[in-house]
Design a protein around this motif. Structure first.
Motif, PDB file in Angstrom:
ATOM      1  N   GLN A   1       0.759  -1.131   0.187  1.00 56.46           N
ATOM      2  CA  GLN A   1       0.043  -0.066  -0.154  1.00 56.46           C
ATOM      3  C   GLN A   1       0.845   1.106  -0.119  1.00 56.46           C
ATOM      4  OE1 GLN A   1      -2.655  -0.340   3.284  1.00 56.46           O
ATOM      5  NE2 GLN A   1      -3.798  -2.209   2.409  1.00 56.46           N
ATOM      6  N   ALA A   2       2.018   1.260   0.971  1.00 62.11           N
ATOM      7  CA  ALA A   2       2.670   2.383   0.887  1.00 62.11           C
ATOM      8  C   ALA A   2       3.822   2.618   0.023  1.00 62.11           C
ATOM      9  CB  ALA A   2       3.474   2.322   2.265  1.00 62.11           C
ATOM     10  N   ALA A   3       4.359   1.322  -0.636  1.00 61.73           N
ATOM     11  CA  ALA A   3       5.367   1.529  -1.886  1.00 61.73           C
ATOM     12  C   ALA A   3       5.034   0.626  -2.694  1.00 61.73           C
ATOM     13  CB  ALA A   3       6.991   1.582  -1.156  1.00 61.73           C
ATOM     14  N   PRO A   4       4.218   0.389  -3.378  1.00 65.31           N
ATOM     15  CA  PRO A   4       3.904  -0.803  -4.492  1.00 65.31           C
ATOM     16  C   PRO A   4       4.744  -1.189  -5.267  1.00 65.31           C
ATOM     17  CG  PRO A   4       2.543   1.354  -5.098  1.00 65.31           C
ATOM     18  CD  PRO A   4       3.060   1.337  -3.562  1.00 65.31           C
ATOM     19  N   GLU A   5       5.484   0.169  -5.920  1.00 69.55           N
ATOM     20  CA  GLU A   5       6.597  -0.188  -6.806  1.00 69.55           C
ATOM     21  C   GLU A   5       7.767  -1.068  -6.324  1.00 69.55           C
ATOM     22  OE1 GLU A   5       7.716   3.529  -4.290  1.00 69.55           O
ATOM     23  OE2 GLU A   5       5.801   2.574  -5.267  1.00 69.55           O
ATOM     24  N   SER A   6       7.982  -1.171  -4.978  1.00 69.67           N
ATOM     25  CA  SER A   6       9.033  -1.810  -4.436  1.00 69.67           C
ATOM     26  C   SER A   6       8.754  -3.289  -4.511  1.00 69.67           C
ATOM     27  CB  SER A   6       9.063  -1.557  -2.798  1.00 69.67           C
ATOM     28  OG  SER A   6       8.263  -1.899  -2.299  1.00 69.67           O
ATOM     29  N   LEU A   7       7.634  -3.950  -4.646  1.00 71.29           N
ATOM     30  CA  LEU A   7       7.266  -5.285  -4.779  1.00 71.29           C
ATOM     31  C   LEU A   7       7.742  -6.026  -6.269  1.00 71.29           C
ATOM     32  CD1 LEU A   7       5.501  -4.331  -2.469  1.00 71.29           C
ATOM     33  CD2 LEU A   7       3.678  -6.311  -3.451  1.00 71.29           C
ATOM     34  N   SER A   8       8.066  -4.980  -7.002  1.00 70.29           N
ATOM     35  CA  SER A   8       8.759  -5.452  -8.526  1.00 70.29           C
ATOM     36  C   SER A   8      10.441  -5.134  -8.522  1.00 70.29           C
ATOM     37  CB  SER A   8       7.957  -5.211  -9.585  1.00 70.29           C
ATOM     38  OG  SER A   8       7.999  -3.351  -9.660  1.00 70.29           O
ATOM     39  N   ALA A   9      10.827  -4.378  -7.394  1.00 72.42           N
ATOM     40  CA  ALA A   9      12.315  -3.846  -7.375  1.00 72.42           C
ATOM     41  C   ALA A   9      13.154  -5.173  -7.352  1.00 72.42           C
ATOM     42  CB  ALA A   9      12.399  -2.811  -6.413  1.00 72.42           C
ATOM     43  N   PRO A  10      14.118  -5.241  -8.068  1.00 70.37           N
ATOM     44  CA  PRO A  10      15.065  -6.362  -8.115  1.00 70.37           C
ATOM     45  C   PRO A  10      16.454  -6.008  -7.162  1.00 70.37           C
ATOM     46  CG  PRO A  10      15.573  -5.320 -10.223  1.00 70.37           C
ATOM     47  CD  PRO A  10      14.195  -4.472  -9.484  1.00 70.37           C
ATOM     48  N   ALA A  11      16.929  -6.926  -6.475  1.00 64.96           N
ATOM     49  CA  ALA A  11      18.306  -6.906  -5.704  1.00 64.96           C
ATOM     50  C   ALA A  11      19.385  -6.771  -6.885  1.00 64.96           C
ATOM     51  CB  ALA A  11      18.543  -7.978  -4.705  1.00 64.96           C
ATOM     52  N   ASN A  12      20.663  -6.507  -6.455  1.00 62.56           N
ATOM     53  CA  ASN A  12      21.542  -6.554  -7.461  1.00 62.56           C
ATOM     54  C   ASN A  12      21.811  -7.610  -8.302  1.00 62.56           C
ATOM     55  OD1 ASN A  12      22.135  -3.770  -6.328  1.00 62.56           O
ATOM     56  ND2 ASN A  12      23.807  -4.507  -4.830  1.00 62.56           N
ATOM     57  N   ASN A  13      21.570  -8.829  -7.625  1.00 56.31           N
ATOM     58  CA  ASN A  13      21.562  -9.999  -8.535  1.00 56.31           C
ATOM     59  C   ASN A  13      20.317 -10.355  -9.163  1.00 56.31           C
ATOM     60  OD1 ASN A  13      19.810 -10.648  -6.352  1.00 56.31           O
ATOM     61  ND2 ASN A  13      20.862 -12.527  -5.701  1.00 56.31           N
ATOM     62  N   GLY A  14      19.592  -9.421  -9.144  1.00 55.62           N
ATOM     63  CA  GLY A  14      18.255  -9.487 -10.130  1.00 55.62           C
ATOM     64  C   GLY A  14      16.793 -10.304  -9.444  1.00 55.62           C
ATOM     65  N   GLU A  15      17.238 -10.789  -8.175  1.00 56.49           N
ATOM     66  CA  GLU A  15      16.130 -11.465  -7.347  1.00 56.49           C
ATOM     67  C   GLU A  15      14.925 -10.450  -7.187  1.00 56.49           C
ATOM     68  OE1 GLU A  15      17.884 -13.062  -4.111  1.00 56.49           O
ATOM     69  OE2 GLU A  15      18.217 -15.201  -4.822  1.00 56.49           O
ATOM     70  N   THR A  16      13.813 -10.703  -7.529  1.00 57.06           N
ATOM     71  CA  THR A  16      12.717 -10.103  -7.139  1.00 57.06           C
ATOM     72  C   THR A  16      12.049 -10.790  -5.905  1.00 57.06           C
ATOM     73  OG1 THR A  16      11.221 -11.151  -8.589  1.00 57.06           O
ATOM     74  CG2 THR A  16      12.369  -9.310  -9.462  1.00 57.06           C
ATOM     75  N   PRO A  17      11.090  -9.798  -5.164  1.00 54.36           N
ATOM     76  CA  PRO A  17      10.113 -10.421  -4.269  1.00 54.36           C
ATOM     77  C   PRO A  17       9.309 -11.744  -4.788  1.00 54.36           C
ATOM     78  CG  PRO A  17      10.175  -8.050  -4.137  1.00 54.36           C
ATOM     79  CD  PRO A  17      10.933  -8.270  -5.331  1.00 54.36           C
ATOM     80  N   ALA A  18       8.815 -11.459  -5.834  1.00 53.70           N
ATOM     81  CA  ALA A  18       8.246 -12.376  -6.455  1.00 53.70           C
ATOM     82  C   ALA A  18       9.195 -13.902  -6.579  1.00 53.70           C
ATOM     83  CB  ALA A  18       7.799 -12.281  -7.835  1.00 53.70           C
TER      84      ALA A  18
END
Length: 318
Positions: A19-36
């Motif tokens: 709700q607060a930062a929806p864009e972060s749910l698709s943001a990858p880490a440096n190695n490309g791993e996503t929350p999904a």
């Protein structure tokens, strides 16, 4: 360092972040791993459902090595996670990692049947895709005796059952080598011609079945491609020679019926099945050879050694 909430399955926390930062749910880490990807990897279906609502496209996003959430779910047998991904990003179920391993390949390798079924429904052709070494899901299934996996592959990608790896090894070769009779029977229905295909060094499924004493496998091969029971490998070794060398009496009988002339064939160093049988005192094998290739009992190897020589040396009076 605080670990990602999706990785640890903290759904309430994830809902607040969504709700607060929806864009972060698709943001990858440096190695490309996503929350999904992390949610799929760990089987956190509730987390994955939240992500699917807010950032559905991320369910198909690969990390730096090419692994997708579908790959991680299939690899680890997380069926419910794979179902969610199949709805949000169905095409990703066929996307390979950079080393060419697909979700289907990993599901078969690790014996995750339900994951295989999902993939077969969405992208059936993926069950026929080989890795860089040429091994297909069918190869892995036959190698390990996974009959149910092989049945799924036959329906989804039947042509792959005859595809050899880079070294020429086919699924049927692996089934024969390891004595997986049921797998061999299934392959016979879908790719019967592959039963006679040798690997790059000339070894055939028949040769491996004889070498390892897999009688039922040898019977199946003898019925479909009897000539292959007499085919030598590049070093001249035949199924008969291996059977005689290892004292596989029943295997030698089957070979004598299908390819009798091969019982007298020498390998490249001149050693014959008779020489091998005499060397270790396998009398019953020697009797079979005497019936179909009696002349070979006097034939010397390149070194001049005969069956009589080794029998006398080793004390095999019979």
């Amino acid at each position: 360092m605080t670990e990602p909430k999706a990785q640890n399955g903290h759904t309430e926390s994830l809902e607040i972040i969504a709700q607060a930062a929806p864009e972060s749910l698709s943001a990858p880490a440096n190695n490309g791993e996503t929350p999904a990807l992390l949610a799929a990897q760990n089987g956190h279906t509730e987390s994955l459902e939240i992500i699917a609502k807010v950032a559905p496209e991320s369910l198909g996003t690969p990390m730096n090595n090419g692994a997708t959430p579908a790959f991680s779910a299939a690899q680890n047998g997380h069926t419910e996670s794979l179902k969610i991904i199949a709805q949000a990003a169905p095409k990703s179920l066929g996307i390979p990692r950079k080393d060419s391993a697909t979700p289907a390949f990993m599901a078969v390798q690790n014996g995750h049947i339900e994951c295989q079924k999902i993939i077969a429904q969405i992208v059936p052709e993926a069950l026929g895709v080989p890795v860089n070494s040429g091994e297909t899901p069918a190869f892995i299934a036959a190698q390990n005796g996974y009959t149910e996996s092989l049945e799924i592959i036959i329906q989804a990608a039947p042509k792959s059952l005859g595809i050899p790896g880079n070294d020429g090894v086919t699924p049927v070769f692996m089934a024969a080598q390891n004595g997986h009779t049921k797998c061999l029977e299934l392959i016979t229905q879908a790719a019967p011609k592959s039963l006679g295909i040798p690997r790059n060094n000339g070894e055939t499924p028949a040769l491996m079945a004889a070498h390892n004493g897999h009688i039922e496998c040898l019977k199946i091969i003898a019925h479909i491609v009897p000539d292959s029971l007499g085919a030598p490998a590049n070093n001249g070794v035949t199924p008969a020679l291996y059977a005689a060398q290892d004292g596989r009496v029943e295997c030698l009988r089957i070979i004598a019926q299908a390819a009798p002339s091969s019982l007298g064939l020498p390998k490249n160093d001149g050693g014959t099945p008779a020489l091998m049988a005499a060397h270790d005192g396998y009398t019953e094998c020697l009797k079979i050879i005497t019936q179909v290739a009696p002349e070979s009992l006097g034939a010397p190897a390149n070194s001049g050694v005969t069956p009589a020589f080794v029998a006398a040396r080793n004390g095999h009076a019979e």
